[in-house]
Design a protein around this motif. Sequence first.
Motif, mmCIF file in Angstrom:
data_model
loop_
_atom_site.group_PDB
_atom_site.id
_atom_site.type_symbol
_atom_site.label_atom_id
_atom_site.label_comp_id
_atom_site.label_asym_id
_atom_site.label_seq_id
_atom_site.Cartn_x
_atom_site.Cartn_y
_atom_site.Cartn_z
ATOM 1 N N HIS A 266 0.839 -1.203 0.000
ATOM 2 C CA HIS A 266 0.000 0.000 0.000
ATOM 3 C C HIS A 266 0.874 1.254 0.000
ATOM 4 O O HIS A 266 2.075 1.194 0.293
ATOM 5 N N SER A 267 0.267 2.395 -0.319
ATOM 6 C CA SER A 267 0.988 3.667 -0.415
ATOM 7 C C SER A 267 -0.014 4.810 -0.322
ATOM 8 O O SER A 267 -1.231 4.577 -0.333
ATOM 9 N N PRO A 268 0.449 6.072 -0.257
ATOM 10 C CA PRO A 268 -0.485 7.203 -0.269
ATOM 11 C C PRO A 268 -1.314 7.308 -1.547
ATOM 12 O O PRO A 268 -2.292 8.059 -1.583
ATOM 13 N N LEU A 269 -0.946 6.554 -2.583
ATOM 14 C CA LEU A 269 -1.706 6.594 -3.840
ATOM 15 C C LEU A 269 -2.674 5.428 -3.984
ATOM 16 O O LEU A 269 -3.269 5.225 -5.043
ATOM 17 N N SER A 270 -2.869 4.647 -2.909
ATOM 18 C CA SER A 270 -3.665 3.426 -3.024
ATOM 19 C C SER A 270 -5.111 3.673 -3.432
ATOM 20 O O SER A 270 -5.698 2.882 -4.169
ATOM 21 N N SER A 271 -5.706 4.764 -2.947
ATOM 22 C CA SER A 271 -7.111 5.043 -3.303
ATOM 23 C C SER A 271 -7.240 5.534 -4.732
ATOM 24 O O SER A 271 -8.328 5.486 -5.313
ATOM 25 N N PRO A 373 -15.055 9.936 3.363
ATOM 26 C CA PRO A 373 -14.922 11.049 2.417
ATOM 27 C C PRO A 373 -13.518 11.169 1.827
ATOM 28 O O PRO A 373 -13.350 11.490 0.650
ATOM 29 N N THR A 374 -12.506 10.876 2.658
ATOM 30 C CA THR A 374 -11.123 10.988 2.173
ATOM 31 C C THR A 374 -10.843 9.967 1.082
ATOM 32 O O THR A 374 -10.327 10.305 0.005
ATOM 33 N N VAL A 375 -11.156 8.706 1.334
ATOM 34 C CA VAL A 375 -10.813 7.682 0.345
ATOM 35 C C VAL A 375 -11.681 7.798 -0.897
ATOM 36 O O VAL A 375 -11.224 7.495 -2.004
ATOM 37 N N ASP A 376 -12.924 8.254 -0.735
ATOM 38 C CA ASP A 376 -13.781 8.433 -1.909
ATOM 39 C C ASP A 376 -13.276 9.545 -2.810
ATOM 40 O O ASP A 376 -13.589 9.568 -4.009
ATOM 41 N N ALA A 377 -12.489 10.445 -2.248
ATOM 42 C CA ALA A 377 -11.879 11.519 -3.047
ATOM 43 C C ALA A 377 -10.488 11.127 -3.537
ATOM 44 O O ALA A 377 -9.763 11.967 -4.064
ATOM 45 N N GLY A 378 -10.116 9.856 -3.365
ATOM 46 C CA GLY A 378 -8.815 9.390 -3.838
ATOM 47 C C GLY A 378 -7.683 9.632 -2.860
ATOM 48 O O GLY A 378 -6.509 9.553 -3.240
ATOM 49 N N GLY A 379 -8.007 9.922 -1.600
ATOM 50 C CA GLY A 379 -6.988 10.294 -0.629
ATOM 51 C C GLY A 379 -6.575 9.177 0.301
ATOM 52 O O GLY A 379 -7.021 8.022 0.196
ATOM 53 N N TYR A 380 -5.745 9.572 1.270
ATOM 54 C CA TYR A 380 -5.083 8.649 2.204
ATOM 55 C C TYR A 380 -5.043 9.364 3.540
ATOM 56 O O TYR A 380 -4.397 10.401 3.690
ATOM 57 N N ASN A 490 -6.317 5.141 6.285
ATOM 58 C CA ASN A 490 -7.535 4.972 5.499
ATOM 59 C C ASN A 490 -7.205 5.039 4.019
ATOM 60 O O ASN A 490 -6.539 5.981 3.553
ATOM 61 N N MET A 491 -7.666 4.036 3.293
ATOM 62 C CA MET A 491 -7.471 3.966 1.839
ATOM 63 C C MET A 491 -8.542 3.062 1.271
ATOM 64 O O MET A 491 -9.165 2.278 2.001
ATOM 65 N N ALA A 492 -8.742 3.146 -0.037
ATOM 66 C CA ALA A 492 -9.726 2.286 -0.709
ATOM 67 C C ALA A 492 -9.096 1.737 -1.985
ATOM 68 O O ALA A 492 -9.331 2.249 -3.083
ATOM 69 N N PRO A 493 -8.275 0.666 -1.868
ATOM 70 C CA PRO A 493 -7.560 0.119 -3.032
ATOM 71 C C PRO A 493 -8.421 -0.840 -3.851
ATOM 72 O O PRO A 493 -8.138 -2.034 -3.949
ATOM 73 N N THR A 494 -9.471 -0.326 -4.430
ATOM 74 C CA THR A 494 -10.411 -1.146 -5.186
ATOM 75 C C THR A 494 -9.789 -1.610 -6.505
ATOM 76 O O THR A 494 -8.754 -1.093 -6.956
ATOM 77 N N VAL A 495 -10.439 -2.584 -7.129
ATOM 78 C CA VAL A 495 -10.011 -3.021 -8.461
ATOM 79 C C VAL A 495 -10.091 -1.849 -9.429
ATOM 80 O O VAL A 495 -9.220 -1.667 -10.293
ATOM 81 N N GLN A 496 -11.118 -1.028 -9.268
ATOM 82 C CA GLN A 496 -11.272 0.136 -10.161
ATOM 83 C C GLN A 496 -10.120 1.121 -9.978
ATOM 84 O O GLN A 496 -9.601 1.678 -10.951
ATOM 85 N N ALA A 497 -9.709 1.339 -8.744
ATOM 86 C CA ALA A 497 -8.577 2.242 -8.497
ATOM 87 C C ALA A 497 -7.314 1.693 -9.137
ATOM 88 O O ALA A 497 -6.524 2.444 -9.720
#
Length: 622
Positions: A266-271, A373-380, A490-497
């Motif tokens: 994982h990384s700060p770009l995971s979302s 809200p953070t991960v939905d905006a692509g954040g970490y 907090n991150m959201a490393p989805t398949v879509q991401a």
Amino acid sequence: MRPALPALAGAIFCRGAHGLADAPEEIQLTADIIGDFDAISFASLSPTEATARSPQCKAFPGDPSWPSEDEWSRLNKTLGGALLKPLPPASVCYSTSPNFNAEACRFLVNNGSRTTFYLDDPVTILTQWPQGNTCLLSPNPAGNCTQGGFPAYVVNATTVKHVQAAVNFARNKNIRLVIKNTGHDSVGRSTGAGSLSVWTHYLKGFEFLPEYSQPGGNYHGPAARVGAGLQVWEAFAHAERHNVTLVGASCLTVGSYGGWITGGGHSPLSSKLGLGVDQVLELRVVTADGRYVTADPQTNRDLFFAMRGGGGSTYGIVISAIAKAHPPINLTIASFSFALGNTSSTTPGPSVTVADVDTFWKGFNAVYAFGIPTVDAGGYLWTTARPAGSGRYQMQVQVQMPGLTPAAATAFVQPLIDTLNNLGIPVGITTPTTQVYSSQTGSHGGAPGNGYFASRLFPRAVFENTTLFAAVMTAARATVEAGYTFHGLNMAPTVQAGGYAAPAGLNPVWRDTAMHADVFANVNMGSVTPAEAAAAQRRLNGYMDAIRMATPGGGAYFNECDVLEPDWQTSFFGSNYDRLVRIKRNWDPWHVFWAPTTPGSEAWAVQTPNELPTQNGRLCRV
């Protein structure tokens, strides 16, 4: 004085944008090199024969089956002098050690952590207790220094031939084999008593590929071939030169393209861009039979699946990877902190204190409620809550937003600031810091610690269900009040991401995760008895059980974990576990690769009298 290090070779392939015809990656083990040295010959037995003939235990120094000095010498000659027999670094502090050097000891005590010494050392791992604590650093140590769980020999691998010869020698001589890169290892997967270690740290090549089409895959665009030993800060320097982004670990000294990707990454770009496994387009690997193979969606697909998140030190040794090269992106960070103390701050600022305990914990909850809200905006969302002594606590927060300007990041974080202010926490933020993600630098620092921790993956539903959220916040608060540090990401490393449809051996829970959290124990495992250390682990596990119960359907991160994680097969690998075991048996029927809590590892164990599973002992079948 810095202790002398062995002379080390350079990159594994040429730095450029074109071919690798003359590169060291093409230096491979051949029949001519093997000659009559059968100890380094490729596997010849069938998988069934290999299983039938596998001894009860791996050979150990002093055994009749342990290779003679002449055999080790011949191996070294084949390797061109790349075979090392290093003592523990701290041995320079022990007067009974043949390596005793008072000046070198002073360097390690006073300055070792300020340099790359430990990261560039052939045996050091950055958590000491798995080695057995047999040679701890001290200016005035008591007792003797022994090799303990450190390997007996190390191959400083800079070519494919080095890795192949090491694998073949270990397999044919029934020697335990371990794999080490930079030593970012918290549970002892990169070390082992009486072992031969393949040290991949100097496989540091880089080649930029402006146009790459993945065989059998869906990626077409810029990429880079990266050596397994390339550290994050080194990869970033190459990325800067080519004006691209290479996704890497948060810690800049990690070797991203070895253990990081095989454990998930994982990384700060995971979302925004997914996990480490989502970056990998192709792998080149030395497998247990000594062969050098390619793995991608079209070739050796099962190996490609397993080695992306299915556990390191298990299926083969990564030589290099082809990774996606993304457009350059800024990382903007808004930071603030608040603490529980004796008095309350009256002036707003980025670091404030409140005197009311309920207010502090309401703020704690509000920060984690901002995770979705953070991960939905692509954040970490990076957070650390820790005890500060005398009933006081501190909460540190970084909202890390890829692609946002400082003004946009300030506007994004403002609702959280407003919520905290309304609770009575007068926190504010200064102008967020921003920089190109790949411009981060910092190659120094890092010394062995001796702590203990556990981790948990929190499914998104935990944050969306008010009952579960209240339960998990109560459990997290209890860990901090009990003296532990709670570190949430907090991150959201989805398949879509990740933008990548090829299946991976990664625990599927990651794709529905909204937070990965570590819980760190405040205990020095080198200053307590083995029984006390085991008791500390059991105490931590009790608090982790409350977190596990409040996060149904969760898991734990293989690369950051408690080696005694209950039901680790499910926690680390989820529904992929049985498939990973089948792949392991198919590619390694000789049991060449073994590391704790990896697929199929239940069949073997290190014989040690300690309750904690150190690597200071003989490896035998269970």
